[in-house]
Design an enzyme around this catalytic site. Structure first.
Site, PDB file in Angstrom:
ATOM      1  N   TYR A 156      18.276  50.484 -12.122  1.00 55.66           N
ATOM      2  CA  TYR A 156      18.429  51.915 -11.793  1.00 55.66           C
ATOM      3  C   TYR A 156      19.058  52.630 -12.976  1.00 55.66           C
ATOM      4  CZ  TYR A 156      19.982  56.248  -9.697  1.00 55.66           C
ATOM      5  OH  TYR A 156      20.173  57.575  -9.433  1.00 55.66           O
ATOM      6  N   GLU A 190      15.897  60.782 -13.076  1.00 54.80           N
ATOM      7  CA  GLU A 190      16.182  59.472 -12.490  1.00 54.80           C
ATOM      8  C   GLU A 190      14.996  58.531 -12.639  1.00 54.80           C
ATOM      9  OE1 GLU A 190      18.081  58.584  -8.275  1.00 54.80           O
ATOM     10  OE2 GLU A 190      15.938  58.846  -8.079  1.00 54.80           O
TER      11      GLU A 190
END
Ligand code: GDP
Ligand code: MN
Length: 387
Positions: A108, A196
């Protein structure tokens, strides 16, 4: 402002961040053709303005073009409901078809604005993928957050520290350092509120790749990027938000049943708080701003009434620049035009307040006038209870 995954990937790619080969399709036939182009085995991804698609069936690995086509037919026909969409879900109008990638690890990585520090921060976790929210709540120590100093910017030693924290070594670690620095450049130059990558994958062949991407532009910076408004997919927006935008009104949808018309953000917040204090739940709020005209008030009122969750309307306006009689005329005009029979409470104060109240009381509408904010809130609760 949101954009789709495929658009975010185009932007990332322009910053040298590797993304899978893919095509956007608008019909099931195009999905089939794109799947053939990818070699049959491919990933079919519904494009909506929300995440959590994987778990909701919006992201699937298929093995044949026909299978891709069947899945596309099903996706195009429905609204996809994920934990981020609300119960109504979002229409699928575009599908991204991508080459299937053999994944070895899912990481992530994101950069977002931290409102507390007023700075960008870099967030990274070795446990990326569809369970990231779960990781954040059960094992917050696995999420690495770094504040970025706006004067020095993100330095490569900091990016390297993050890459190491992700458990990367050797050439992949160096690739990740470069990727993180590019991601920061992208966030800055494109005025992103959020950029993101989840998951950022290490492929079986040992390369880094952005498997999913989400970009949210800072609304306050849109004026600096003329191309942004053209990137919007209106099928993903609330139609009432679109019409409010046309009249330069700020409309926000909420979950209750009282429609709220206010002027100014501060008064809006206070109104929502007091309504809740009195046991009412706001269905939305519409901020008409400072110097609204009678027409603007009328449009605002009509937008509120179009929300089918609205069972009563609460108007709380301070007539400083705006005159209360003008506001009253706008409300009466709109309510009569759409034959509104819902209970309405108007609490207003400021210039020409007596004239405004008189107009309302003589209007024949199902309206009460509140003397104070508390009195107004109590009245709308009372009127709703009676219905
Ligand atoms: P989200 O659920 O909306 O965040 O959608 P994602 O694009 O992140 O997809 C969800 C999951 O699908 C990812 O975490 C991956 O595990 C998986 N996935 C997506 N693309 C591929 C791919 O090309 N190959 C494989 N094996 N899995 C993929
Ligand atoms: Mn994802």
């Amino acid at each position: 402002m949101n954009i789709h995954e495929y658009q975010a990937k185009e932007i990332l790619s322009s910053y040298g961040i590797p993304v899978p080969r893919g095509r956007v399709a608008l019909t099931a036939d195009q999905v089939e053709r794109a799947a053939k182009e990818m070699g049959g085995r491919c990933v079919v991804k519904a494009q909506i303005y929300a995440g959590g698609r994987g778990k909701a069936g919006g992201v699937k690995l298929v093995h044949h073009p026909e299978q891709a086509q069947d899945l596309a037919k099903e996706l195009f026909g429905r609204r996809l409901v994920t934990p981020q969409t609300g119960a109504e879900g979002l229409k699928v109008r575009r599908i991204l078809v991508e080459e299937a990638v053999e994944i070895s690890r899912e990481l992530y990585l994101s950069i977002t604005l931290d409102r507390a520090t007023s700075r960008y921060c870099l967030i990274a976790s070795a446990e990326g993928g569809v369970e990231i929210e779960e990781v954040a709540s059960t094992a917050p120590e696995k999420i690495h957050v770094l504040d970025i100093d706006p004067f020095t910017g993100l330095r490569s030693y900091q990016a390297r520290k993050t890459a190491l924290a992700l458990g990367l070594a050797g050439s992949v670690c160096e690739d990740c350092v470069e990727l993180i620095l590019n991601l920061y450049r992208c966030a800055l130059e494109k005025d992103c509120f959020l950029v993101e990558i989840n998951p950022l994958v290490v492929t079986k062949a040992g390369w880094l790749m952005a498997m999913d991407a989400k970009i949210n532009f800072d609304d306050n910076a849109i004026f600096r990027h003329r191309e942004y408004p053209d990137m919007l997919d209106y099928s993903q927006l609330d139609p009432l938000e679109i019409s409010a935008g046309k009249y330069d009104l700020a409309y926000i949808k909420l979950n209750g049943n009282v429609g709220c018309m206010v002027n100014g953000a501060g008064l809006a917040m206070a109104t929502l708080d007091v309504l809740q204090e009195f046991g009412a739940e706001p269905a939305n709020f519409l901020d008409v701003g400072g110097g609204a005209t009678r027409e603007k008030v009328a449009e605002a009122f009509k937008i509120i009434l179009q929300d089918s969750d609205v069972k009563g309307v609460f108007v709380n306006i301070f007539g400083g620049i705006m005159r209360c009689d003008v506001i009253a005329q706008g409300i009466i005009e709109a309510a009569s035009e759409v034959h509104c029979t819902l209970p309405i409470v108007v609490r207003m104060d400021g210039s020409k307040v007596a004239e405004g109240k008189k107009l309302l009381q003589e209007s024949g509408l199902n309206v009460q006038v509140g003397e104070t904010l508390g009195d107004g809130a109590a009245r709308i609760v009372g009127m709703l209870d009676k219905n």
